[in-house]
Structures are given as structure tokens and as C-alpha cells.
Design a protein around this motif. Structure first.
Motif, PDB file in Angstrom:
ATOM      1  N   ALA A 122      44.809  29.236  54.014  1.00 43.01           N
ATOM      2  CA  ALA A 122      45.823  30.013  53.308  1.00 43.01           C
ATOM      3  C   ALA A 122      45.506  30.047  51.813  1.00 43.01           C
ATOM      4  O   ALA A 122      45.663  31.085  51.158  1.00 43.01           O
ATOM      5  CB  ALA A 122      47.208  29.426  53.550  1.00 43.01           C
ATOM      6  N   LYS A 123      45.012  28.944  51.278  1.00 45.35           N
ATOM      7  CA  LYS A 123      44.611  28.901  49.870  1.00 45.35           C
ATOM      8  C   LYS A 123      43.410  29.810  49.626  1.00 45.35           C
ATOM      9  O   LYS A 123      43.327  30.487  48.601  1.00 45.35           O
ATOM     10  CB  LYS A 123      44.312  27.470  49.439  1.00 45.35           C
ATOM     11  CG  LYS A 123      45.557  26.611  49.366  1.00 45.35           C
ATOM     12  CD  LYS A 123      45.235  25.187  49.000  1.00 45.35           C
ATOM     13  CE  LYS A 123      46.509  24.351  48.987  1.00 45.35           C
ATOM     14  NZ  LYS A 123      46.250  22.954  48.672  1.00 45.35           N
ATOM     15  N   LYS A 124      42.479  29.844  50.595  1.00 47.24           N
ATOM     16  CA  LYS A 124      41.331  30.750  50.481  1.00 47.24           C
ATOM     17  C   LYS A 124      41.802  32.194  50.510  1.00 47.24           C
ATOM     18  O   LYS A 124      41.251  33.045  49.810  1.00 47.24           O
ATOM     19  CB  LYS A 124      40.337  30.508  51.619  1.00 47.24           C
ATOM     20  CG  LYS A 124      39.543  29.245  51.481  1.00 47.24           C
ATOM     21  CD  LYS A 124      38.585  29.089  52.643  1.00 47.24           C
ATOM     22  CE  LYS A 124      37.860  27.765  52.582  1.00 47.24           C
ATOM     23  NZ  LYS A 124      36.965  27.581  53.730  1.00 47.24           N
ATOM     24  N   TRP A 125      42.820  32.507  51.318  1.00 41.78           N
ATOM     25  CA  TRP A 125      43.372  33.864  51.379  1.00 41.78           C
ATOM     26  C   TRP A 125      43.932  34.265  50.021  1.00 41.78           C
ATOM     27  O   TRP A 125      43.722  35.377  49.570  1.00 41.78           O
ATOM     28  CB  TRP A 125      44.456  33.947  52.460  1.00 41.78           C
ATOM     29  CG  TRP A 125      45.136  35.274  52.513  1.00 41.78           C
ATOM     30  CD1 TRP A 125      44.632  36.438  53.025  1.00 41.78           C
ATOM     31  CD2 TRP A 125      46.441  35.589  52.039  1.00 41.78           C
ATOM     32  NE1 TRP A 125      45.546  37.448  52.890  1.00 41.78           N
ATOM     33  CE2 TRP A 125      46.667  36.962  52.281  1.00 41.78           C
ATOM     34  CE3 TRP A 125      47.451  34.851  51.423  1.00 41.78           C
ATOM     35  CZ2 TRP A 125      47.854  37.595  51.946  1.00 41.78           C
ATOM     36  CZ3 TRP A 125      48.630  35.480  51.082  1.00 41.78           C
ATOM     37  CH2 TRP A 125      48.831  36.841  51.345  1.00 41.78           C
ATOM     38  N   ARG A 126      44.602  33.339  49.361  1.00 41.79           N
ATOM     39  CA  ARG A 126      45.150  33.623  48.031  1.00 41.79           C
ATOM     40  C   ARG A 126      44.023  33.945  47.048  1.00 41.79           C
ATOM     41  O   ARG A 126      44.105  34.899  46.269  1.00 41.79           O
ATOM     42  CB  ARG A 126      45.972  32.431  47.542  1.00 41.79           C
ATOM     43  CG  ARG A 126      46.762  32.717  46.296  1.00 41.79           C
ATOM     44  CD  ARG A 126      47.629  31.507  45.931  1.00 41.79           C
ATOM     45  NE  ARG A 126      48.606  31.833  44.938  1.00 41.79           N
ATOM     46  CZ  ARG A 126      48.342  32.054  43.655  1.00 41.79           C
ATOM     47  NH1 ARG A 126      47.099  31.989  43.206  1.00 41.79           N
ATOM     48  NH2 ARG A 126      49.312  32.338  42.806  1.00 41.79           N
ATOM     49  N   ARG A 127      42.944  33.173  47.112  1.00 40.71           N
ATOM     50  CA  ARG A 127      41.795  33.444  46.242  1.00 40.71           C
ATOM     51  C   ARG A 127      41.136  34.779  46.605  1.00 40.71           C
ATOM     52  O   ARG A 127      40.644  35.495  45.730  1.00 40.71           O
ATOM     53  CB  ARG A 127      40.793  32.291  46.319  1.00 40.71           C
ATOM     54  CG  ARG A 127      41.307  31.018  45.654  1.00 40.71           C
ATOM     55  CD  ARG A 127      40.239  29.960  45.515  1.00 40.71           C
ATOM     56  NE  ARG A 127      39.741  29.460  46.766  1.00 40.71           N
ATOM     57  CZ  ARG A 127      40.233  28.406  47.432  1.00 40.71           C
ATOM     58  NH1 ARG A 127      41.261  27.743  46.931  1.00 40.71           N
ATOM     59  NH2 ARG A 127      39.707  28.019  48.561  1.00 40.71           N
ATOM     60  N   TYR A 128      41.159  35.114  47.874  1.00 45.42           N
ATOM     61  CA  TYR A 128      40.640  36.405  48.356  1.00 45.42           C
ATOM     62  C   TYR A 128      41.417  37.549  47.697  1.00 45.42           C
ATOM     63  O   TYR A 128      40.828  38.544  47.265  1.00 45.42           O
ATOM     64  CB  TYR A 128      40.760  36.437  49.877  1.00 45.42           C
ATOM     65  CG  TYR A 128      40.692  37.794  50.512  1.00 45.42           C
ATOM     66  CD1 TYR A 128      39.469  38.380  50.832  1.00 45.42           C
ATOM     67  CD2 TYR A 128      41.864  38.493  50.835  1.00 45.42           C
ATOM     68  CE1 TYR A 128      39.418  39.626  51.444  1.00 45.42           C
ATOM     69  CE2 TYR A 128      41.814  39.730  51.444  1.00 45.42           C
ATOM     70  CZ  TYR A 128      40.591  40.300  51.744  1.00 45.42           C
ATOM     71  OH  TYR A 128      40.545  41.524  52.341  1.00 45.42           O
ATOM     72  N   LEU A 129      42.736  37.425  47.609  1.00 46.43           N
ATOM     73  CA  LEU A 129      43.550  38.459  46.967  1.00 46.43           C
ATOM     74  C   LEU A 129      43.171  38.614  45.502  1.00 46.43           C
ATOM     75  O   LEU A 129      43.043  39.730  44.995  1.00 46.43           O
ATOM     76  CB  LEU A 129      45.042  38.117  47.078  1.00 46.43           C
ATOM     77  CG  LEU A 129      45.650  38.091  48.470  1.00 46.43           C
ATOM     78  CD1 LEU A 129      47.118  37.672  48.390  1.00 46.43           C
ATOM     79  CD2 LEU A 129      45.500  39.420  49.181  1.00 46.43           C
ATOM     80  N   ILE A 130      42.976  37.495  44.826  1.00 45.15           N
ATOM     81  CA  ILE A 130      42.594  37.524  43.412  1.00 45.15           C
ATOM     82  C   ILE A 130      41.230  38.183  43.259  1.00 45.15           C
ATOM     83  O   ILE A 130      41.033  39.047  42.395  1.00 45.15           O
ATOM     84  CB  ILE A 130      42.585  36.093  42.826  1.00 45.15           C
ATOM     85  CG1 ILE A 130      44.015  35.518  42.801  1.00 45.15           C
ATOM     86  CG2 ILE A 130      41.955  36.068  41.436  1.00 45.15           C
ATOM     87  CD1 ILE A 130      44.083  34.036  42.517  1.00 45.15           C
ATOM     88  N   ALA A 131      40.285  37.821  44.117  1.00 42.91           N
ATOM     89  CA  ALA A 131      38.929  38.369  44.058  1.00 42.91           C
ATOM     90  C   ALA A 131      38.908  39.873  44.321  1.00 42.91           C
ATOM     91  O   ALA A 131      38.004  40.571  43.852  1.00 42.91           O
ATOM     92  CB  ALA A 131      38.028  37.654  45.057  1.00 42.91           C
ATOM     93  N   HIS A 132      39.895  40.377  45.039  1.00 46.24           N
ATOM     94  CA  HIS A 132      39.961  41.806  45.337  1.00 46.24           C
ATOM     95  C   HIS A 132      40.782  42.578  44.304  1.00 46.24           C
ATOM     96  O   HIS A 132      41.178  43.713  44.547  1.00 46.24           O
ATOM     97  CB  HIS A 132      40.473  42.027  46.756  1.00 46.24           C
ATOM     98  CG  HIS A 132      39.401  41.814  47.772  1.00 46.24           C
ATOM     99  ND1 HIS A 132      39.027  40.563  48.202  1.00 46.24           N
ATOM    100  CD2 HIS A 132      38.594  42.700  48.397  1.00 46.24           C
ATOM    101  CE1 HIS A 132      38.044  40.692  49.066  1.00 46.24           C
ATOM    102  NE2 HIS A 132      37.755  41.967  49.197  1.00 46.24           N
ATOM    103  N   GLY A 133      41.034  41.946  43.178  1.00 41.79           N
ATOM    104  CA  GLY A 133      41.595  42.646  42.038  1.00 41.79           C
ATOM    105  C   GLY A 133      43.100  42.815  42.005  1.00 41.79           C
ATOM    106  O   GLY A 133      43.610  43.590  41.194  1.00 41.79           O
ATOM    107  N   LEU A 134      43.825  42.116  42.856  1.00 46.21           N
ATOM    108  CA  LEU A 134      45.280  42.221  42.793  1.00 46.21           C
ATOM    109  C   LEU A 134      45.794  41.504  41.548  1.00 46.21           C
ATOM    110  O   LEU A 134      45.257  40.468  41.150  1.00 46.21           O
ATOM    111  CB  LEU A 134      45.927  41.622  44.041  1.00 46.21           C
ATOM    112  CG  LEU A 134      46.056  42.571  45.239  1.00 46.21           C
ATOM    113  CD1 LEU A 134      44.709  42.934  45.802  1.00 46.21           C
ATOM    114  CD2 LEU A 134      46.940  41.975  46.285  1.00 46.21           C
ATOM    115  N   ALA A 135      46.818  42.058  40.955  1.00 45.36           N
ATOM    116  CA  ALA A 135      47.417  41.467  39.759  1.00 45.36           C
ATOM    117  C   ALA A 135      48.048  40.121  40.092  1.00 45.36           C
ATOM    118  O   ALA A 135      48.442  39.878  41.236  1.00 45.36           O
ATOM    119  CB  ALA A 135      48.478  42.414  39.192  1.00 45.36           C
ATOM    120  N   ASP A 136      48.145  39.261  39.091  1.00 45.47           N
ATOM    121  CA  ASP A 136      48.706  37.923  39.299  1.00 45.47           C
ATOM    122  C   ASP A 136      50.093  37.979  39.936  1.00 45.47           C
ATOM    123  O   ASP A 136      50.383  37.221  40.862  1.00 45.47           O
ATOM    124  CB  ASP A 136      48.785  37.149  37.989  1.00 45.47           C
ATOM    125  CG  ASP A 136      47.419  36.738  37.464  1.00 45.47           C
ATOM    126  OD1 ASP A 136      46.452  36.722  38.255  1.00 45.47           O
ATOM    127  OD2 ASP A 136      47.317  36.428  36.266  1.00 45.47           O
TER     128      ASP A 136
END
Length: 83
Positions: A52-66
Motif C-alpha cells: 500500500a505504501k508502494k502504491w502511494r509512491r506510485y501515485l506520486i511518481a505518476h505526477g499526481l498532486a500532493d
């Protein structure tokens, strides 16, 4: 209770008659991100906190805003608590 991620999320979203349609649209958006990362046939019981933590980093890596990452993570947490 459905045992795959996709089946669970579809049921969860359809059962939520207590939320506005706009909220359901956000649920669907979060579901798409979850399914893209974990795959639709992934068993719920096999998803770990670390993933789940990796998924959160995946979202960040795909350019989603904080703020979007925080909102999506919060909704995903809500999904998994229900599961």
C-alpha cells in the motif's frame, strides 16, 4: 465478501447509497489507480501494508498532486478498513 480487489471495490462503490454521486466518481478514480497497480484479480488478503505504501509512491511518481495523493490514500484506507 468478494475475495478479489476488483470485485470488492465494485461492490463497495455500488453499496454506498449514503454518498453523493460526485464522491462515487472519486471512488471510481481511486479504484482505477488501485487496479492499475495491484491488478484486478489480486486477492484482498494478499495486499500488504508495505505494498500500500508502494502504491502511494506510485501515485506520486505518476505526477499526481500532493493533495490528490493524500485524498486517494485516505479513500483507499477507507476501502481496506471496510474489507
Amino acid at each position: 465478501m468478494p475475495d478479489t480487489l476488483e470485485a470488492f471495490l465494485l461492490e463497495f462503490i455500488s453499496d454506498r447509497i449514503d454518498v453523493k454521486e460526485s464522491t462515487k466518481k472519486v471512488y471510481v478514480r481511486v479504484m482505477r489507480h488501485l487496479l492499475k497497480f495491484f491488478k484486478s484479480d489480486r486477492r484482498l488478503s494478499d495486499i500488504t501494508t508495505g505494498e500500500a505504501k508502494k502504491w502511494r509512491r506510485y501515485l506520486i511518481a505518476h505526477g499526481l498532486a500532493d493533495a490528490t495523493v493524500r485524498r486517494h490514500s485516505s479513500m483507499a484506507r477507507q476501502f481496506f478498513k471496510e474489507a
